[in-house]
Design an enzyme around this catalytic site. Structure first.
Site, PDB file in Angstrom:
ATOM      1  CD  GLU A  47      33.926 -25.075 -14.726  1.00 31.09           C
ATOM      2  OE1 GLU A  47      33.103 -24.127 -14.750  1.00 31.09           O
ATOM      3  OE2 GLU A  47      35.077 -24.989 -14.254  1.00 31.09           O
ATOM      4  CG  ASN A 110      37.293 -27.988 -13.784  1.00 32.17           C
ATOM      5  OD1 ASN A 110      36.590 -28.616 -14.585  1.00 32.17           O
ATOM      6  ND2 ASN A 110      36.927 -26.852 -13.225  1.00 32.17           N
ATOM      7  CB  CYS A 171      34.960 -22.117 -16.600  1.00 33.89           C
ATOM      8  SG  CYS A 171      33.849 -20.946 -15.830  1.00 33.89           S
TER       9      CYS A 171
HETATM   10  N1  ING Z   1      34.159 -19.489 -12.977  1.00 31.93           N
HETATM   11  C1  ING Z   1      34.322 -18.105 -13.207  1.00 31.93           C
HETATM   12  C2  ING Z   1      34.754 -17.763 -14.628  1.00 31.93           C
HETATM   13  O1  ING Z   1      35.911 -17.518 -14.924  1.00 31.93           O
HETATM   14  C3  ING Z   1      35.139 -15.959 -12.442  1.00 31.93           C
HETATM   15  C4  ING Z   1      35.203 -17.459 -12.200  1.00 31.93           C
HETATM   16  C5  ING Z   1      33.914 -15.291 -12.435  1.00 31.93           C
HETATM   17  C6  ING Z   1      36.292 -15.251 -12.686  1.00 31.93           C
HETATM   18  C7  ING Z   1      33.843 -13.921 -12.698  1.00 31.93           C
HETATM   19  C8  ING Z   1      36.244 -13.863 -12.928  1.00 31.93           C
HETATM   20  C9  ING Z   1      35.029 -13.200 -12.940  1.00 31.93           C
HETATM   21  O2  ING Z   1      33.857 -17.669 -15.444  1.00 31.93           O
HETATM   22  C10 ING Z   1      34.941 -20.557 -13.285  1.00 31.93           C
HETATM   23  N2  ING Z   1      34.460 -21.769 -12.943  1.00 31.93           N
HETATM   24  O3  ING Z   1      36.039 -20.437 -13.812  1.00 31.93           O
END
Ligand code: ING
Length: 317
Positions: A47, A110, A171
């Protein structure tokens, strides 16, 4: 005749804020050359693979924010990657920040694209599940302002390419069962997912030790429950003071991990993926037409949040 796609993970280590598009594109080309040398047909990058993960900072200047976005794809800076793709016959998935224009208005997404072995864009996806928050939250070690900087997409599509049905997600999408099921209902055979995932999750630090487990669990579940291949690729390592998980892997429709990276830097890992292998799940355990009961699933699309009783107790059955 089996429909084999030789897949390469194109994991990236950190990208510094000051790194130019040209510097990053050179790294992407080096990974593509290595993937080609291993006989790969398709390489999957992370990403937001052209810049540092800028949603970690609170910014107000449109000029500064837009400096992380692409106004055209390919651009002069990214054209070398498309040229190499065509020269080597290796397609790719690339995540990047897209500055689109809709009815004369700038809209930020995104985004990921799917490029075939002739270097042509054959699919585009805009991230649906934007995690994090919209306003500056100084209590956090670092921000996660995807809700501020991006507009959500609203469509999970499947593209006929590489001899099969290829889907894309980005992601946080990989944590939501709906992501895979909507593509599963379109017959998806391989879902490509780039991610930037910090080890530390500010709202729930008790999850930090499980960040790699949750990463793999989510993708294994999505693969098995929809009889599809899933390829997850990290931007990993310590990037501008924030440690991102690695965990890049290629998961078979059985849910088994067929290949994974072993570093948190720029790394290629490969696997021979037989798209026909999906059948043994799609025609048995997960034969949707034979077993699903949509009349029982209404809540899934009728509600966003869980339904609580007035006193906050559980959901009424
Ligand atoms: N990053 C993270 C993901 O979903 C996140 C945000 C991290 C959400 C940890 C929940 C727990 O992997 C992105 N860019 O979405």
């Amino acid at each position: 005749m089996s429909r084999i796609v030789n897949i390469a993970i194109g994991q990236l280590g950190p990208i510094a804020r000051a790194d130019s598009r040209q510097q990053v594109v050179k790294r992407l080309c080096d990974l593509m050359r290595e993937a080609h040398a291993c006989g790969s047909h398709l390489i999957v990058y992370p990403e937001l693979a052209l810049t540092t993960f800028f949603p970690r900072w609170y910014m107000e200047s449109d000029e500064e924010i837009n400096s992380f976005f692409e106004r055209e794809m390919p651009s002069a800076a990214t054209q070398p990657l498309f040229d190499l793709s065509r020269e080597l016959g290796v397609g790719f998935y690339l995540g990047y920040a897209e500055l689109a224009s809709e009815q004369g208005k700038a809209v930020r997404y995104n985004t990921s694209i799917l490029v075939n072995r002739q270097g042509e864009i054959v699919g585009k996806y805009r991230k649906v599940h934007l995690p994090g928050h919209r306003e500056h939250e100084p209590w956090r070690r670092f921000q996660h302002l995807e809700k501020r900087y991006f507009t959500p997409g609203n469509h999970f599509g499947v593209t006929h390419a590489f001899g099969g049905k290829i889907g894309m997600a980005i992601c946080n999408d990989r944590r939501w069962a709906e992501t895979y099921r909507v593509m599963g209902l379109q017959g998806v055979e391989m879902v490509l997912i780039g991610y930037n995932t910090p080890v530390h999750n500010a709202p729930a630090p008790q999850h930090d030790d499980l960040s790699l487990f949750h990463n793999q669990l989510s993708m294994q579940a999505g693969a098995y429950q929809n009889g599809t291949w899933v390829v997850g690729v990290a931007k990993a390592g310590m990037e501008e003071g924030v440690d991102g998980i690695g965990g890049s892997c290629i998961i078979a429709p059985s849910g088994e991990v067929l290949a994974n990276c072993i570093t948190k830097g720029d790394e290629v890992a490969i696997a021979r993926c037989d798209l026909d292998f999906c059948e043994v799940y799609k025609r048995t355990t997960f034969n949707f037409d034979a077993h699903r009961q949509p009349q029982a699933y209404g809540m899934i699309v009728e509600r966003r949040g869980e339904m609580l009783m007035a006193d906050g107790s559980g959901v009424v059955s």
